[in-house]
Design a protein around this motif. Structure first.
Motif, PDB file in Angstrom:
ATOM      1  N   GLU A   5       5.454  28.539  11.278  1.00  0.00           N
ATOM      2  CA  GLU A   5       4.476  27.323  11.066  1.00  0.00           C
ATOM      3  C   GLU A   5       4.124  26.694  12.449  1.00  0.00           C
ATOM      4  O   GLU A   5       4.725  26.639  13.255  1.00  0.00           O
ATOM      5  CB  GLU A   5       5.429  26.036  10.164  1.00  0.00           C
ATOM      6  N   ASP A  45       7.141  27.215  14.941  1.00  0.00           N
ATOM      7  CA  ASP A  45       8.364  27.523  14.606  1.00  0.00           C
ATOM      8  C   ASP A  45       8.571  28.952  14.753  1.00  0.00           C
ATOM      9  O   ASP A  45       7.611  29.695  14.069  1.00  0.00           O
ATOM     10  CB  ASP A  45       8.639  27.141  13.383  1.00  0.00           C
ATOM     11  N   ASP A  78      17.137  20.843  17.536  1.00  0.00           N
ATOM     12  CA  ASP A  78      16.151  22.025  17.687  1.00  0.00           C
ATOM     13  C   ASP A  78      16.151  22.363  19.140  1.00  0.00           C
ATOM     14  O   ASP A  78      16.363  21.700  19.930  1.00  0.00           O
ATOM     15  CB  ASP A  78      14.819  21.469  17.420  1.00  0.00           C
ATOM     16  N   MET A 103      18.402  22.410   9.212  1.00  0.00           N
ATOM     17  CA  MET A 103      18.662  23.758  10.053  1.00  0.00           C
ATOM     18  C   MET A 103      17.854  23.770  11.140  1.00  0.00           C
ATOM     19  O   MET A 103      16.664  23.351  11.551  1.00  0.00           O
ATOM     20  CB  MET A 103      18.200  24.924   9.066  1.00  0.00           C
ATOM     21  N   LYS A 104      18.660  24.219  12.353  1.00  0.00           N
ATOM     22  CA  LYS A 104      18.334  24.318  13.579  1.00  0.00           C
ATOM     23  C   LYS A 104      17.109  25.194  13.750  1.00  0.00           C
ATOM     24  O   LYS A 104      16.850  26.119  13.542  1.00  0.00           O
ATOM     25  CB  LYS A 104      19.277  24.626  14.634  1.00  0.00           C
ATOM     26  N   ARG A 105      15.823  24.641  14.333  1.00  0.00           N
ATOM     27  CA  ARG A 105      14.627  25.301  14.693  1.00  0.00           C
ATOM     28  C   ARG A 105      14.529  25.786  16.052  1.00  0.00           C
ATOM     29  O   ARG A 105      15.098  25.282  17.008  1.00  0.00           O
ATOM     30  CB  ARG A 105      13.577  24.622  14.148  1.00  0.00           C
ATOM     31  N   LYS A 106      13.856  26.990  16.082  1.00  0.00           N
ATOM     32  CA  LYS A 106      13.386  27.510  17.681  1.00  0.00           C
ATOM     33  C   LYS A 106      12.068  27.205  17.683  1.00  0.00           C
ATOM     34  O   LYS A 106      11.279  27.854  17.042  1.00  0.00           O
ATOM     35  CB  LYS A 106      13.561  28.825  17.748  1.00  0.00           C
ATOM     36  N   LEU A 107      11.480  26.194  18.579  1.00  0.00           N
ATOM     37  CA  LEU A 107      10.104  25.719  18.681  1.00  0.00           C
ATOM     38  C   LEU A 107       9.680  26.497  19.879  1.00  0.00           C
ATOM     39  O   LEU A 107      10.200  25.883  21.133  1.00  0.00           O
ATOM     40  CB  LEU A 107       9.923  24.294  18.452  1.00  0.00           C
ATOM     41  N   ASP A 146      10.262  31.341  13.681  1.00  0.00           N
ATOM     42  CA  ASP A 146      10.944  31.714  12.417  1.00  0.00           C
ATOM     43  C   ASP A 146       9.889  31.850  11.239  1.00  0.00           C
ATOM     44  O   ASP A 146       9.588  32.923  10.898  1.00  0.00           O
ATOM     45  CB  ASP A 146      12.224  31.170  12.203  1.00  0.00           C
ATOM     46  N   THR A 147       9.417  30.727  10.840  1.00  0.00           N
ATOM     47  CA  THR A 147       8.602  30.503   9.910  1.00  0.00           C
ATOM     48  C   THR A 147       6.826  30.862  10.215  1.00  0.00           C
ATOM     49  O   THR A 147       6.052  30.901   9.404  1.00  0.00           O
ATOM     50  CB  THR A 147       8.499  29.262   9.284  1.00  0.00           C
TER      51      THR A 147
END
Length: 243
Positions: free
Chosen positions: A224, A219, A30, A1-5, A221-222
């Protein structure tokens, strides 16, 4: 899944940037959001800009402009060398450009000129280098320099009572404008933390890479996050902005 870093202040630490991209196992799909201050501190500022220019050709990247980037842009444009910049990492940035041609310098200048003051995503999350003072948000900011210099947003978040609800009339109106705010600019090591800090709805990702800390990537969203080695360990023969 695409992440926003989201990546904090790098300050010339190219080795740290490569480390965190590797440790976060960044993939081609990403999105990378850089919060600014790419230059000034360690010895590889120009190498970072060259790398990011190439990275942006194959990766979805957003580049926010920091106060140090504005200084460097002025130098690339007009060869301006204010003493305050030289004493805060500017000399090492200039030295890193010694072998660059005028064509290459022009390419770097164009990269700085296309940086954004801030970005708001589809989840109403704000990404900005420093902050803003207007209760109406950064788009109504009278002084654009606040995007790169303001510390009052972070200071407000730090001083808030943890029990204060968003429904309270006392909750700062400018914080209510966004679901979350991601910033850099003010090192978390000033508050004794080597890791990203969360205060109110503000996340601070400047973990002191310009000094004794590490570079961080998170990340969005998460939440992490991954960190580089402390910068003095990566550049044992240098002092960063400590000297």
């Amino acid at each position: 899944m695409k992440r926003k870093l989201v990546i904090g202040d790098i300050h010339g630490g190219f080795k740290a940037l490569i480390q965190v991209l590797d440790r976060a196992q960044v993939k081609s799909d990403d999105q990378l959001i850089f919060l600014g201050d790419y230059v000034d501190g360690w010895s590889e500022s120009s190498q970072i800009i060259a790398f990011l220019i190439e990275l942006s050709k194959k990766q979805d990247c957003i580049f926010i402009k920091g106060n140090h980037d504005a200084w460097c842009e002025d130098w690339l444009s007009f060869r301006e060398t204010p003493e305050v910049w030289l004493n805060n990492g500017g000399r090492k940035t200039i030295e890193s450009y010694d072998a660059y041609s005028e064509i290459e310098i022009q390419q770097h200048l164009e990269f700085f000129q296309h940086m954004k003051n801030y970005d708001v995503d589809d989840q109403n999350r704000l990404f900005i280098h420093a902050g803003y003072s207007s209760m109406h948000g950064p788009e109504r900011e009278v002084y654009s320099s606040n995007y790169r210099w303001d510390r009052t947003l972070w200071e407000t978040a730090v001083c808030m009572d943890k029990k204060l609800s968003k429904n309270s009339e006392l909750y700062p109106k400018r914080l209510l404008l966004y679901n979350e705010i991601f910033i850099g600019h003010t090192p978390t090591i000033d508050l004794g933390s080597k890791e990203p800090l969360h205060k109110a709805n503000v996340w601070n990702l400047d973990t002191g890479a310009a000094y004794t800390g590490s570079l961080s990537i998170m990340d969005a969203d998460t939440k992490e996050f991954w960190q580089s080695d402390p910068l003095p360990a990566l550049y044992p023969d240098e002092t960063g902005r400590n000297g």
